[in-house]
Design a protein around this motif. Structure first.
Motif, PDB file in Angstrom:
ATOM      1  N   PRO A  76       0.815  -1.227   0.000  1.00  0.00           N
ATOM      2  CA  PRO A  76       0.000   0.000   0.000  1.00  0.00           C
ATOM      3  C   PRO A  76       0.843   1.270   0.000  1.00  0.00           C
ATOM      4  CG  PRO A  76      -0.882  -1.595   1.561  1.00  0.00           C
ATOM      5  CD  PRO A  76       0.430  -2.144   1.083  1.00  0.00           C
ATOM      6  N   GLN A  77       2.033   1.196   0.598  1.00  0.00           N
ATOM      7  CA  GLN A  77       2.900   2.371   0.621  1.00  0.00           C
ATOM      8  C   GLN A  77       3.230   2.839  -0.789  1.00  0.00           C
ATOM      9  OE1 GLN A  77       3.808   4.241   3.073  1.00  0.00           O
ATOM     10  NE2 GLN A  77       5.221   5.566   1.949  1.00  0.00           N
ATOM     11  N   ALA A  78       3.390   1.896  -1.722  1.00  0.00           N
ATOM     12  CA  ALA A  78       3.689   2.261  -3.106  1.00  0.00           C
ATOM     13  C   ALA A  78       2.519   2.994  -3.747  1.00  0.00           C
ATOM     14  CB  ALA A  78       4.035   1.020  -3.908  1.00  0.00           C
ATOM     15  N   LEU A  79       1.294   2.525  -3.457  1.00  0.00           N
ATOM     16  CA  LEU A  79       0.110   3.177  -4.017  1.00  0.00           C
ATOM     17  C   LEU A  79       0.042   4.635  -3.566  1.00  0.00           C
ATOM     18  CD1 LEU A  79      -2.491   0.326  -3.365  1.00  0.00           C
ATOM     19  CD2 LEU A  79      -1.258   0.785  -5.493  1.00  0.00           C
ATOM     20  N   LYS A  80       0.343   4.850  -2.293  1.00  0.00           N
ATOM     21  CA  LYS A  80       0.289   6.197  -1.728  1.00  0.00           C
ATOM     22  C   LYS A  80       1.447   7.055  -2.232  1.00  0.00           C
ATOM     23  CE  LYS A  80       0.617   8.536   2.772  1.00  0.00           C
ATOM     24  NZ  LYS A  80       0.748   8.313   4.254  1.00  0.00           N
ATOM     25  N   GLU A  81       2.640   6.507  -2.174  1.00  0.00           N
ATOM     26  CA  GLU A  81       3.841   7.277  -2.463  1.00  0.00           C
ATOM     27  C   GLU A  81       3.938   7.681  -3.935  1.00  0.00           C
ATOM     28  OE1 GLU A  81       8.560   6.435  -1.696  1.00  0.00           O
ATOM     29  OE2 GLU A  81       7.096   5.503  -0.362  1.00  0.00           O
ATOM     30  N   PHE A  82       3.446   6.806  -4.828  1.00  0.00           N
ATOM     31  CA  PHE A  82       3.601   7.059  -6.262  1.00  0.00           C
ATOM     32  C   PHE A  82       2.271   7.336  -6.959  1.00  0.00           C
ATOM     33  CE2 PHE A  82       7.160   4.534  -4.776  1.00  0.00           C
ATOM     34  CZ  PHE A  82       8.223   5.332  -5.174  1.00  0.00           C
ATOM     35  N   GLU A  83       1.270   7.665  -6.160  1.00  0.00           N
ATOM     36  CA  GLU A  83      -0.035   8.097  -6.667  1.00  0.00           C
ATOM     37  C   GLU A  83      -0.598   7.109  -7.680  1.00  0.00           C
ATOM     38  OE1 GLU A  83       1.182  12.010  -8.038  1.00  0.00           O
ATOM     39  OE2 GLU A  83       0.259  12.908  -6.269  1.00  0.00           O
ATOM     40  N   LEU A  84      -0.737   5.855  -7.234  1.00  0.00           N
ATOM     41  CA  LEU A  84      -1.251   4.797  -8.082  1.00  0.00           C
ATOM     42  C   LEU A  84      -2.688   4.483  -7.657  1.00  0.00           C
ATOM     43  CD1 LEU A  84       1.869   2.441  -7.891  1.00  0.00           C
ATOM     44  CD2 LEU A  84       1.349   4.120  -9.664  1.00  0.00           C
ATOM     45  N   PRO A  85      -3.678   4.726  -8.495  1.00  0.00           N
ATOM     46  CA  PRO A  85      -5.069   4.442  -8.127  1.00  0.00           C
ATOM     47  C   PRO A  85      -5.305   2.941  -8.069  1.00  0.00           C
ATOM     48  CG  PRO A  85      -4.935   5.152 -10.419  1.00  0.00           C
ATOM     49  CD  PRO A  85      -3.562   5.307  -9.846  1.00  0.00           C
ATOM     50  N   GLU A  86      -5.583   2.431  -6.883  1.00  0.00           N
ATOM     51  CA  GLU A  86      -5.640   0.985  -6.708  1.00  0.00           C
ATOM     52  C   GLU A  86      -6.711   0.320  -7.556  1.00  0.00           C
ATOM     53  OE1 GLU A  86      -7.766  -0.454  -2.887  1.00  0.00           O
ATOM     54  OE2 GLU A  86      -6.581   1.281  -2.253  1.00  0.00           O
ATOM     55  N   ASP A  87      -7.828   0.993  -7.793  1.00  0.00           N
ATOM     56  CA  ASP A  87      -8.886   0.385  -8.601  1.00  0.00           C
ATOM     57  C   ASP A  87      -8.470   0.226 -10.061  1.00  0.00           C
ATOM     58  OD1 ASP A  87     -10.526   0.171  -6.426  1.00  0.00           O
ATOM     59  OD2 ASP A  87     -11.606   2.036  -6.806  1.00  0.00           O
ATOM     60  N   GLU A  88      -7.496   1.014 -10.494  1.00  0.00           N
ATOM     61  CA  GLU A  88      -7.035   0.938 -11.877  1.00  0.00           C
ATOM     62  C   GLU A  88      -5.858  -0.015 -12.056  1.00  0.00           C
ATOM     63  OE1 GLU A  88      -6.509   4.581 -14.075  1.00  0.00           O
ATOM     64  OE2 GLU A  88      -7.863   5.672 -12.742  1.00  0.00           O
ATOM     65  N   VAL A  89      -4.987  -0.129 -11.068  1.00  0.00           N
ATOM     66  CA  VAL A  89      -3.756  -0.893 -11.270  1.00  0.00           C
ATOM     67  C   VAL A  89      -3.767  -2.271 -10.603  1.00  0.00           C
ATOM     68  CG1 VAL A  89      -2.407   1.222 -11.533  1.00  0.00           C
ATOM     69  CG2 VAL A  89      -2.544   0.125  -9.279  1.00  0.00           C
ATOM     70  N   LEU A  90      -4.589  -2.463  -9.571  1.00  0.00           N
ATOM     71  CA  LEU A  90      -4.580  -3.742  -8.855  1.00  0.00           C
ATOM     72  C   LEU A  90      -5.531  -4.739  -9.503  1.00  0.00           C
ATOM     73  CD1 LEU A  90      -4.508  -2.736  -5.067  1.00  0.00           C
ATOM     74  CD2 LEU A  90      -2.598  -3.081  -6.660  1.00  0.00           C
ATOM     75  N   VAL A  91      -5.087  -5.985  -9.582  1.00  0.00           N
ATOM     76  CA  VAL A  91      -5.947  -7.058 -10.076  1.00  0.00           C
ATOM     77  C   VAL A  91      -6.411  -7.949  -8.928  1.00  0.00           C
ATOM     78  CG1 VAL A  91      -4.966  -7.079 -12.390  1.00  0.00           C
ATOM     79  CG2 VAL A  91      -3.923  -8.497 -10.607  1.00  0.00           C
ATOM     80  N   ALA A  92      -5.775  -7.824  -7.752  1.00  0.00           N
ATOM     81  CA  ALA A  92      -6.176  -8.614  -6.581  1.00  0.00           C
ATOM     82  C   ALA A  92      -5.604  -7.966  -5.331  1.00  0.00           C
ATOM     83  CB  ALA A  92      -5.687 -10.051  -6.701  1.00  0.00           C
ATOM     84  N   ARG A  93      -6.150  -8.358  -4.185  1.00  0.00           N
ATOM     85  CA  ARG A  93      -5.669  -7.892  -2.882  1.00  0.00           C
ATOM     86  C   ARG A  93      -5.500  -9.101  -1.982  1.00  0.00           C
ATOM     87  NH1 ARG A  93      -9.083  -4.508  -5.191  1.00  0.00           N
ATOM     88  NH2 ARG A  93      -8.725  -2.240  -5.143  1.00  0.00           N
ATOM     89  N   ALA A  94      -4.277  -9.359  -1.582  1.00  0.00           N
ATOM     90  CA  ALA A  94      -4.006 -10.502  -0.710  1.00  0.00           C
ATOM     91  C   ALA A  94      -4.165 -10.079   0.743  1.00  0.00           C
ATOM     92  CB  ALA A  94      -2.607 -11.036  -0.952  1.00  0.00           C
ATOM     93  N   ARG A  95      -4.872 -10.919   1.515  1.00  0.00           N
ATOM     94  CA  ARG A  95      -5.104 -10.619   2.927  1.00  0.00           C
ATOM     95  C   ARG A  95      -4.226 -11.457   3.848  1.00  0.00           C
ATOM     96  NH1 ARG A  95      -8.045  -5.889   2.582  1.00  0.00           N
ATOM     97  NH2 ARG A  95      -9.521  -6.085   0.842  1.00  0.00           N
ATOM     98  N   SER A  96      -3.451 -12.380   3.268  1.00  0.00           N
ATOM     99  CA  SER A  96      -2.558 -13.214   4.076  1.00  0.00           C
ATOM    100  C   SER A  96      -1.496 -13.826   3.171  1.00  0.00           C
ATOM    101  CB  SER A  96      -3.335 -14.322   4.789  1.00  0.00           C
ATOM    102  OG  SER A  96      -3.846 -15.247   3.852  1.00  0.00           O
ATOM    103  N   ALA A  97      -0.474 -14.384   3.801  1.00  0.00           N
ATOM    104  CA  ALA A  97       0.559 -15.143   3.094  1.00  0.00           C
ATOM    105  C   ALA A  97       0.676 -16.505   3.759  1.00  0.00           C
ATOM    106  CB  ALA A  97       1.893 -14.406   3.140  1.00  0.00           C
ATOM    107  N   ARG A  98       0.992 -17.507   2.971  1.00  0.00           N
ATOM    108  CA  ARG A  98       1.188 -18.856   3.504  1.00  0.00           C
ATOM    109  C   ARG A  98       2.597 -19.320   3.156  1.00  0.00           C
ATOM    110  NH1 ARG A  98      -3.352 -23.311   2.707  1.00  0.00           N
ATOM    111  NH2 ARG A  98      -4.138 -22.080   4.484  1.00  0.00           N
ATOM    112  N   MET A  99       3.362 -19.683   4.190  1.00  0.00           N
ATOM    113  CA  MET A  99       4.719 -20.190   4.012  1.00  0.00           C
ATOM    114  C   MET A  99       4.683 -21.717   4.094  1.00  0.00           C
ATOM    115  SD  MET A  99       6.074 -17.268   3.724  1.00  0.00           S
ATOM    116  CE  MET A  99       5.720 -15.562   4.141  1.00  0.00           C
TER     117      MET A  99
END
Length: 414
Positions: free
Chosen positions: A47-70
């Protein structure tokens, strides 16, 4: 010969960001992208990249991960839920083009072609030589009126034409195997790489769409890891290894089978080297500076490159702007200086992690076990999501240190 304030070579996140920033600042910019190539990439972006580089998430994101599995060599899985927020996922095919279009919307001139070399004019200024790709109709000789090009300049069978432009400054953002770096920056030919390969498959019905899976298994990669990342309707499945000759395609096929995705529809596949460490020098002390993979800006251990490419492109743009304003070539060194001040400690820590924990399956097993620890999860997500080392929780750092020591000395049960 056309003249530009800056020629940016490479239209990935680093080059497109640099071109955008400089065009917005009023500079005359040429963005040269060779086209026809998509970098293998899991596509994770904080999310820091979206904020820092003014990237509209609805336009550039194809998914949002809520967790990681190792996933450990034994198959043991440790879930790391993201306490606040998400990890964004992009498809590089569309994301990079969005960034290039944004740069063009602010005035950067886009050209598709391959960089060839840099020579010097009689006054010492840089002349960038490149082979431009032209449309099929142009290959038939119908090119009159396009940037003053005469039809006789273009062989009818080639579809390309060699061009030259003069540049006050050049940004080399042409990837890990950067020709700009090799031609202009001493030591660039010593770059070490992880070789990465991935396959984009169609997400099967009922497939995972909000979790990033990371496989720490020697059969998948003897010295790095494998990944399965959601991209909405598609998924990225890939592996990386520094070992030359390691069968990346076979390992990816094995990973697809392990993950239960061997029957998923294959849409495309890509491969490329990823740098392992930032170069010691990013500029030629004259008028050329590097950015992104060309400068070695991929995080060790994680292989994360998008955020650091965006940041590297911005630092390169700032350094070039300072150089153009002052005429002082020493300003070009600001790109590396600022990047390393902001991210050097993170790269150092991740480098140690990779060199120790990724060397054997027994260590990978212990590493995955550590990932289950709440303190480690908390510090990991704080650092990743906000792109800084966490300093506000000293006791958590102390606890993590002693847990690491216990694992190293075998005092903790596996």
């Amino acid at each position: 010969m056309d003249q530009y304030d800056v020629v940016v070579i490479g239209g990935g996140p680093a080059g497109a960001t640099a071109a955008n920033d400089l065009a917005k600042a009023g500079r005359k910019v040429l963005l040269l992208e060779r086209g026809g190539r998509i970098k293998p990439c899991g596509g994770a972006i904080p999310p820091q990249a979206l904020k820092e580089f003014e990237l509209p998430e609805d336009e550039v994101l194809v998914a949002r991960a809520r967790s990681a599995r190792m996933i450990a060599p034994s198959g043991r899985a440790v879930d790391m839920p993201i306490p606040i927020g998400f990890v964004g996922l992009v498809d590089r095919k569309d994301f990079d083009e969005w960034l290039r279009n944004r740069a063009a919307s602010h005035g950067a001139v886009r050209r598709q072609g391959n960089y060839l070399k840099i020579t010097r004019d009689t006054d010492g200024s840089a002349i960038v030589h490149y082979r431009e790709t032209v449309a099929a109709t142009a290959a038939e000789g119908d090119v009159a009126g396009q940037d003053g090009l005469n039809p006789v300049d273009l062989p009818a069978s080639s579809g390309t034409v060699e061009r030259q432009v003069r540049a006050r400054a050049v940004i080399g953002a042409d990837g890990a195997n950067s020709q700009v770096a090799k031609h202009c920056v001493p030591g660039a030919d010593k770059m070490r790489y992880v070789f990465a390969y991935h396959e984009i498959v169609r997400t099967p019905e009922g497939g995972n769409t909000d979790r990033c899976d990371v496989y720490y298994q020697g059969r998948v990669s003897p010295d790095f890891y494998g990944w399965v990342f959601p991209h909405g309707d598609t998924m990225s499945i890939g592996v990386g290894s520094e070992i030359k000759g390691f069968p990346l395609r076979k390992a990816t096929a094995d990973l697809r089978r392990i993950a239960g995705l061997d029957s998923a529809e294959l849409l495309r596949c890509e491969g490329a080297p990823l740098p392992l460490k930032p170069l010691a020098k990013w500029d030629n002390g004259r008028d050329v500076v590097l950015a992104g993979d060309a400068a070695g800006c991929v995080a060790p251990a994680s292989g994360e490159g998008i955020y650091y490419a965006l940041a590297g492109g911005r630092y390169a743009a700032e350094a070039v702007e300072a150089y153009l304003a002052s005429g002082n070539a020493a300003s070009l060194a600001l790109a590396r200086k600022r990047f390393m001040k902001a991210h050097g400690r993170v790269f150092w820590a991740l480098g140690l992690l990779q060199r120790f924990w990724y060397t054997s399956d027994s260590r990978r097993e212990k590493f995955v076990k550590l990932c289950a620890d709440p303190d480690i999860q908390d510090l990991t997500w704080e650092s990743y999501l906000h792109k800084r080392l966490v300093r506000k929780k000293p006791f958590a750092h102390v606890r993590v240190f002693f847990k690491d020591v216990a694992q190293l000395l075998g005092l903790s049960k596996a």
